[in-house]
Design a protein around this motif. Sequence first.
Motif, PDB file in Angstrom:
ATOM      1  N   ASP A  19       0.827  -1.208   0.000  1.00  0.00           N
ATOM      2  CA  ASP A  19       0.000   0.000   0.000  1.00  0.00           C
ATOM      3  C   ASP A  19       0.864   1.261   0.000  1.00  0.00           C
ATOM      4  O   ASP A  19       2.032   1.248   0.409  1.00  0.00           O
ATOM      5  N   ALA A  20       0.272   2.364  -0.426  1.00  0.00           N
ATOM      6  CA  ALA A  20       0.971   3.648  -0.471  1.00  0.00           C
ATOM      7  C   ALA A  20       1.488   4.023   0.917  1.00  0.00           C
ATOM      8  O   ALA A  20       0.781   3.911   1.910  1.00  0.00           O
ATOM      9  N   HIS A  21       2.747   4.447   0.974  1.00  0.00           N
ATOM     10  CA  HIS A  21       3.364   4.822   2.244  1.00  0.00           C
ATOM     11  C   HIS A  21       4.501   5.793   1.984  1.00  0.00           C
ATOM     12  O   HIS A  21       4.914   6.009   0.840  1.00  0.00           O
ATOM     13  N   PHE A  22       5.018   6.392   3.054  1.00  0.00           N
ATOM     14  CA  PHE A  22       6.133   7.320   2.988  1.00  0.00           C
ATOM     15  C   PHE A  22       7.281   6.771   3.852  1.00  0.00           C
ATOM     16  O   PHE A  22       7.034   6.213   4.917  1.00  0.00           O
ATOM     17  N   ASP A  23       8.520   6.955   3.412  1.00  0.00           N
ATOM     18  CA  ASP A  23       9.681   6.583   4.222  1.00  0.00           C
ATOM     19  C   ASP A  23      10.236   7.857   4.855  1.00  0.00           C
ATOM     20  O   ASP A  23      10.949   8.627   4.197  1.00  0.00           O
ATOM     21  N   THR A  24       9.898   8.096   6.120  1.00  0.00           N
ATOM     22  CA  THR A  24      10.230   9.394   6.715  1.00  0.00           C
ATOM     23  C   THR A  24      10.948   9.297   8.060  1.00  0.00           C
ATOM     24  O   THR A  24      11.095  10.309   8.746  1.00  0.00           O
ATOM     25  N   ASN A  25      11.388   8.105   8.481  1.00  0.00           N
ATOM     26  CA  ASN A  25      12.101   8.062   9.762  1.00  0.00           C
ATOM     27  C   ASN A  25      13.525   8.610   9.598  1.00  0.00           C
ATOM     28  O   ASN A  25      13.970   8.911   8.487  1.00  0.00           O
ATOM     29  N   GLN A  50       3.375  12.931  -5.549  1.00  0.00           N
ATOM     30  CA  GLN A  50       2.394  13.644  -4.758  1.00  0.00           C
ATOM     31  C   GLN A  50       0.996  13.363  -5.281  1.00  0.00           C
ATOM     32  O   GLN A  50       0.813  12.956  -6.428  1.00  0.00           O
ATOM     33  N   ARG A  51       0.006  13.586  -4.443  1.00  0.00           N
ATOM     34  CA  ARG A  51      -1.379  13.325  -4.833  1.00  0.00           C
ATOM     35  C   ARG A  51      -1.715  14.111  -6.105  1.00  0.00           C
ATOM     36  O   ARG A  51      -1.403  15.285  -6.235  1.00  0.00           O
ATOM     37  N   ASP A  52      -2.352  13.436  -7.037  1.00  0.00           N
ATOM     38  CA  ASP A  52      -2.747  13.977  -8.345  1.00  0.00           C
ATOM     39  C   ASP A  52      -1.566  14.216  -9.285  1.00  0.00           C
ATOM     40  O   ASP A  52      -1.732  14.735 -10.387  1.00  0.00           O
ATOM     41  N   HIS A  70      10.555   9.800  -0.030  1.00  0.00           N
ATOM     42  CA  HIS A  70       9.820  10.644   0.905  1.00  0.00           C
ATOM     43  C   HIS A  70       8.418  10.949   0.374  1.00  0.00           C
ATOM     44  O   HIS A  70       7.551  11.414   1.117  1.00  0.00           O
ATOM     45  N   LEU A  71       8.211  10.708  -0.922  1.00  0.00           N
ATOM     46  CA  LEU A  71       6.888  10.836  -1.519  1.00  0.00           C
ATOM     47  C   LEU A  71       6.136   9.515  -1.361  1.00  0.00           C
ATOM     48  O   LEU A  71       6.739   8.456  -1.199  1.00  0.00           O
ATOM     49  N   GLY A  72       4.810   9.578  -1.433  1.00  0.00           N
ATOM     50  CA  GLY A  72       4.016   8.363  -1.344  1.00  0.00           C
ATOM     51  C   GLY A  72       4.344   7.417  -2.486  1.00  0.00           C
ATOM     52  O   GLY A  72       4.498   7.843  -3.633  1.00  0.00           O
ATOM     53  N   HIS A  73       4.478   6.121  -2.177  1.00  0.00           N
ATOM     54  CA  HIS A  73       4.748   5.148  -3.232  1.00  0.00           C
ATOM     55  C   HIS A  73       4.126   3.803  -2.877  1.00  0.00           C
ATOM     56  O   HIS A  73       3.934   3.475  -1.705  1.00  0.00           O
ATOM     57  N   SER A  74       3.789   3.054  -3.905  1.00  0.00           N
ATOM     58  CA  SER A  74       3.125   1.762  -3.723  1.00  0.00           C
ATOM     59  C   SER A  74       3.519   0.825  -4.865  1.00  0.00           C
ATOM     60  O   SER A  74       4.005   1.272  -5.911  1.00  0.00           O
ATOM     61  N   VAL A  75       3.303  -0.481  -4.657  1.00  0.00           N
ATOM     62  CA  VAL A  75       3.626  -1.493  -5.667  1.00  0.00           C
ATOM     63  C   VAL A  75       2.493  -2.510  -5.729  1.00  0.00           C
ATOM     64  O   VAL A  75       1.962  -2.919  -4.690  1.00  0.00           O
ATOM     65  N   THR A  76       2.135  -2.914  -6.945  1.00  0.00           N
ATOM     66  CA  THR A  76       1.116  -3.945  -7.137  1.00  0.00           C
ATOM     67  C   THR A  76       1.647  -5.001  -8.101  1.00  0.00           C
ATOM     68  O   THR A  76       2.189  -4.667  -9.150  1.00  0.00           O
TER      69      THR A  76
END
Length: 246
Positions: A19-25, A50-52, A70-76
């Motif tokens: 699912d879409a997530h951010f790596d921000t730690n 980024q969204r849209d 750092h941006l949202g990313h996902s894989v299917t």
Amino acid sequence: GGVIGNTALMGLPAGETVDAHFDTNAYWDARVRVHIPVRTNKKVSFTCGQRDEEQTIQMKSGHIYLFDNHLGHSVTNKGKSTRLHLTVDLVGSRRFWKLVQDGKALGSSSKPASSPASAIPFLDDEAPSIATEAWSDAVLKMGGCKAVAEAIVATAAQLGLQNEASELTSQWCPAIELEVTRGSRAVEMDRLKQLAVKHHCAAAAGPASIDVPRVDLLDIVDSVVELHRLAEAEQDLGVVGSQEMS
């Protein structure tokens, strides 16, 4: 092209989704993750942005990918086989970022590579030239000359360069002790980088050898300097933010 922070083989079974997530730690403050597809299929899709403004691509075997995690990313994976990627995390070095600059940008602003592909010879009688980070980020950022020197020497020892690293840092520590602006980490890092370049040029002037890309002492110093540069940039942003709020 750089010192490795972490590496892994990451699989995604058929029919599965990340699912879409951010790596921000804090680990990602200074690092990027390189994806190298080992096994994939045409129905694996990767989305980032980024969204849209998301971009969706298929990461192909035989290519290497870098994105802003750092941006949202996902894989299917809608295919019938497991997707397998080798991932490599690193702070980077000037040689690494030059490779990125010469690469092809994906998405709406794609551009052709500025340099041709080059073959890397395989020498089965030589051990691979790999160095992993031999430091703690917190100790490296907050520690003094001794902590930085120990980290550089310990990392260089993996490449058999501990003597060269010891010589470099033994010149650096006394040099920054004499600096009028001592206490500024940026000035200290600039001095370290200058000495590393001097050592690199002297080594390059030695006997010729087979031109095989190797991680060297300059790459190690680049990674250490980059870690400090990003830490100082983060601190500067914090100061600016607090000033704007006051």
